[in-house]
Design an enzyme around this catalytic site. Structure first.
Site, PDB file in Angstrom:
ATOM      1  N   ASN A   1       0.820  -1.193   0.000  1.00  0.00           N
ATOM      2  CA  ASN A   1       0.000   0.000   0.000  1.00  0.00           C
ATOM      3  C   ASN A   1       0.869   1.266   0.000  1.00  0.00           C
ATOM      4  O   ASN A   1       2.031   1.231  -0.404  1.00  0.00           O
ATOM      5  CB  ASN A   1      -0.999  -0.006   1.157  1.00  0.00           C
ATOM      6  CG  ASN A   1      -2.333   0.588   0.752  1.00  0.00           C
ATOM      7  OD1 ASN A   1      -2.447   1.792   0.561  1.00  0.00           O
ATOM      8  ND2 ASN A   1      -3.341  -0.252   0.602  1.00  0.00           N
ATOM      9  N   ARG A   2       0.299   2.380   0.446  1.00  0.00           N
ATOM     10  CA  ARG A   2       0.926   3.687   0.253  1.00  0.00           C
ATOM     11  C   ARG A   2       1.697   4.154   1.480  1.00  0.00           C
ATOM     12  O   ARG A   2       1.282   3.903   2.612  1.00  0.00           O
ATOM     13  CB  ARG A   2      -0.145   4.735  -0.106  1.00  0.00           C
ATOM     14  CG  ARG A   2      -0.799   4.476  -1.449  1.00  0.00           C
ATOM     15  CD  ARG A   2      -2.071   5.308  -1.635  1.00  0.00           C
ATOM     16  NE  ARG A   2      -2.641   5.059  -2.956  1.00  0.00           N
ATOM     17  CZ  ARG A   2      -3.461   4.047  -3.240  1.00  0.00           C
ATOM     18  NH1 ARG A   2      -3.796   3.188  -2.277  1.00  0.00           N
ATOM     19  NH2 ARG A   2      -3.930   3.884  -4.456  1.00  0.00           N
TER      20      ARG A   2
ATOM     21  N   HIS B   1       3.147   0.292  -2.971  1.00  0.00           N
ATOM     22  CA  HIS B   1       3.474  -1.125  -3.195  1.00  0.00           C
ATOM     23  C   HIS B   1       4.953  -1.373  -3.473  1.00  0.00           C
ATOM     24  O   HIS B   1       5.319  -2.153  -4.350  1.00  0.00           O
ATOM     25  CB  HIS B   1       2.634  -1.679  -4.333  1.00  0.00           C
ATOM     26  CG  HIS B   1       1.176  -1.830  -4.011  1.00  0.00           C
ATOM     27  ND1 HIS B   1       0.721  -2.087  -2.745  1.00  0.00           N
ATOM     28  CD2 HIS B   1       0.069  -1.759  -4.817  1.00  0.00           C
ATOM     29  CE1 HIS B   1      -0.609  -2.174  -2.763  1.00  0.00           C
ATOM     30  NE2 HIS B   1      -1.022  -1.969  -4.005  1.00  0.00           N
TER      31      HIS B   1
ATOM     32  N   HIS C   1      -1.518  -9.392  -4.168  1.00  0.00           N
ATOM     33  CA  HIS C   1      -2.526  -8.522  -4.795  1.00  0.00           C
ATOM     34  C   HIS C   1      -3.371  -9.300  -5.805  1.00  0.00           C
ATOM     35  O   HIS C   1      -3.668  -8.807  -6.890  1.00  0.00           O
ATOM     36  CB  HIS C   1      -1.830  -7.335  -5.464  1.00  0.00           C
ATOM     37  CG  HIS C   1      -2.642  -6.085  -5.502  1.00  0.00           C
ATOM     38  ND1 HIS C   1      -3.748  -5.928  -6.309  1.00  0.00           N
ATOM     39  CD2 HIS C   1      -2.506  -4.920  -4.825  1.00  0.00           C
ATOM     40  CE1 HIS C   1      -4.248  -4.721  -6.146  1.00  0.00           C
ATOM     41  NE2 HIS C   1      -3.522  -4.090  -5.233  1.00  0.00           N
TER      42      HIS C   1
ATOM     43  N   TYR D   1      -6.595 -10.783  -7.591  1.00  0.00           N
ATOM     44  CA  TYR D   1      -7.955 -10.288  -7.827  1.00  0.00           C
ATOM     45  C   TYR D   1      -8.898 -11.473  -7.996  1.00  0.00           C
ATOM     46  O   TYR D   1      -8.680 -12.331  -8.861  1.00  0.00           O
ATOM     47  CB  TYR D   1      -8.008  -9.448  -9.106  1.00  0.00           C
ATOM     48  CG  TYR D   1      -7.364  -8.091  -9.028  1.00  0.00           C
ATOM     49  CD1 TYR D   1      -8.142  -6.937  -8.978  1.00  0.00           C
ATOM     50  CD2 TYR D   1      -5.981  -7.956  -9.037  1.00  0.00           C
ATOM     51  CE1 TYR D   1      -7.557  -5.680  -8.938  1.00  0.00           C
ATOM     52  CE2 TYR D   1      -5.390  -6.705  -8.991  1.00  0.00           C
ATOM     53  CZ  TYR D   1      -6.179  -5.568  -8.944  1.00  0.00           C
ATOM     54  OH  TYR D   1      -5.589  -4.326  -8.904  1.00  0.00           O
TER      55      TYR D   1
ATOM     56  N   ASP E   1     -11.747   0.651  -0.913  1.00  0.00           N
ATOM     57  CA  ASP E   1     -10.296   0.532  -1.050  1.00  0.00           C
ATOM     58  C   ASP E   1      -9.695   0.939   0.281  1.00  0.00           C
ATOM     59  O   ASP E   1      -8.983   1.934   0.384  1.00  0.00           O
ATOM     60  CB  ASP E   1      -9.767   1.400  -2.193  1.00  0.00           C
ATOM     61  CG  ASP E   1      -8.307   1.088  -2.539  1.00  0.00           C
ATOM     62  OD1 ASP E   1      -7.744   0.149  -1.939  1.00  0.00           O
ATOM     63  OD2 ASP E   1      -7.734   1.779  -3.397  1.00  0.00           O
TER      64      ASP E   1
ATOM     65  N   GLN F   1      -6.857  -5.368   3.416  1.00  0.00           N
ATOM     66  CA  GLN F   1      -7.240  -4.298   2.505  1.00  0.00           C
ATOM     67  C   GLN F   1      -8.279  -4.873   1.551  1.00  0.00           C
ATOM     68  O   GLN F   1      -7.963  -5.743   0.736  1.00  0.00           O
ATOM     69  CB  GLN F   1      -6.035  -3.772   1.731  1.00  0.00           C
ATOM     70  CG  GLN F   1      -6.348  -2.618   0.783  1.00  0.00           C
ATOM     71  CD  GLN F   1      -6.400  -1.271   1.476  1.00  0.00           C
ATOM     72  OE1 GLN F   1      -6.079  -1.164   2.671  1.00  0.00           O
ATOM     73  NE2 GLN F   1      -6.771  -0.231   0.764  1.00  0.00           N
TER      74      GLN F   1
ATOM     75  N   GLU G   1      -6.300  -8.240   0.571  1.00  0.00           N
ATOM     76  CA  GLU G   1      -4.863  -8.222   0.828  1.00  0.00           C
ATOM     77  C   GLU G   1      -4.621  -8.217   2.337  1.00  0.00           C
ATOM     78  O   GLU G   1      -4.729  -7.179   2.984  1.00  0.00           O
ATOM     79  CB  GLU G   1      -4.229  -6.995   0.185  1.00  0.00           C
ATOM     80  CG  GLU G   1      -4.523  -6.831  -1.300  1.00  0.00           C
ATOM     81  CD  GLU G   1      -4.392  -5.391  -1.748  1.00  0.00           C
ATOM     82  OE1 GLU G   1      -3.274  -4.850  -1.710  1.00  0.00           O
ATOM     83  OE2 GLU G   1      -5.429  -4.785  -2.119  1.00  0.00           O
TER      84      GLU G   1
END
Length: 352
Positions: free
Chosen positions: A79-80, A105, A178, A180, A250, A288, A317
């Site tokens: 993440n950020r 990431h 990550h 999906y 998110d 997440q 996540e």
């Protein structure tokens, strides 16, 4: 059973392979050396029909060039990180900002875009042991990090991911995957009809750059309350300010009671048309939940040429809190020399 298949060559000429694991029940999992990416998970529906339930691409070129981190291992920090900066032991570290003014990431070339070493171990429950050395200063992070990720295909139709790491200097670490999911099949449309339960009593609100504000907000009375099962689409309400900022879900969901010693059941997803159920067991304190709000690429379609569409898949996540290195009240993501980072997440599949 494990098979190894040539996938293509990188621009520097390095050959890349993928590995396909299959158990006796016919479940298949495909893992790529590039990014350690989960390329495919084939599981049966209630009628026994096998379908691939994860997003991904047909070509190595798409994995190397597309955004979205499809199925990839994420690190050194998932993440950020706000403004690409953090201070550790009185020293400020600067990271590459690849998401506007923030680092996302792992930075410019995170673990999602490295070629991992893979050791296949066949057997009743086949496994792939992936290793990577992240040197001191890699993407701006201190310390040499030795990482091992073990994918195990369980006889019970589950995929176990064990993340292990050690360091020679204090450094932030927050590894995840990550991948999906669309339990109806990756080419079956939006995921709004999936019924989801998340054992979380808090979530992290963000600013308009999707950086946590520093507050842990109760899910009570908000669209983020998935403690009782409900469809993803039920409260997909862009009028909620936190959802509007992200264009959907998110957000980091904080599990009841936080981190556990052993993996416990934290998330359940059910797709009614196929009957597929996915349970997520983990010892991580958070997840997440991302509802695919940026899946909108015509240049890089999914496998078989199926277009990427908004909310065509979702991510779960497992991790610690986002931007935790910049918030004293968040989960501690600093790994010390002599300690071992050791977390396991299991995606368990069944039908009803």
């Amino acid at each position: 059973m494990i098979t190894k298949t040539y996938f293509g060559a990188l621009e520097n000429g390095q050959d890349v392979f993928y590995y396909t694991m299959q158990n006796r029940g016919g479940m298949q999992v495909r893992i790529c050396e590039f990014g350690g990416a989960i390329m495919e998970i084939r599981v049966p529906d209630r009628l026994g029909r096998m379908t691939d339930v994860v997003g991904g691409y047909d070509s190595l070129y798409n994995y190397t060039h597309a955004s979205g981190y499809q199925g990839a291992l994420i690190g050194r920090v998932g993440n950020r990180i706000a403004k690409g900066k953090f201070t550790l032991d009185g020293k400020e570290y600067s990271l590459f900002c690849n998401n506007g003014e923030n680092s996302l990431h792992g930075g410019k070339v995170g673990y999602s875009h490295r070629v991992w070493s893979v050791e296949p171990v066949d057997g009743e429950e086949p496994k792939l042991i992936l290793t990577l050395t992240s040197p001191d200063g890699d993407e701006g992070y201190p310390g040499t990090l030795e990482i091992k990720v073990t994918y195990t295909l369980l006889a019970t139709n589950g995929l176990s991911i064990r993340y292990e790491a050690t360091t020679d200097q204090r450094t932030p670490v927050n590894l995840t995957n990550h991948v999906y999911f669309n339990l109806g099949g990756y080419a079956s449309g939006k995921v709004f009809d999936h019924v989801l339960r998340i054992d979380a009593d808090g979530y992290l609100p963000t600013n308009d750059k999707l950086i946590p504000t520093g507050v842990i907000h109760p899910v009570e009375g908000k669209p983020f309350d998935f403690r009782l099962p409900k469809t993803i689409g039920k409260d997909f309400d862009l009028k909620d300010p936190d959802i509007a900022l992200a264009g959907g879900f998110d957000h980091c969901f904080c599990f009841v009671g936080g981190e556990t010693k052993e993996p416990v059941l934290r998330v359940e997803a059910y797709e009614p048309n196929s009957g597929r159920v996915m349970q997520v067991f983990t010892n991580q304190p958070c997840v997440q939940f991302y509802s695919g709000n940026f899946l909108n690429s015509t240049e890089y379609p999914f496998k078989g040429g199926y277009p990427q569409n908004l909310q065509a898949a979702f991510c779960l996540e497992t991790q610690k809190m986002n931007d935790a290195v910049n918030h004293e009240n968040f989960t501690d993501i600093v790994l010390n020399p002599g300690e071992k980072y050791d977390y396991t997440t299991i995606y368990q599949f069944s039908v009803k």
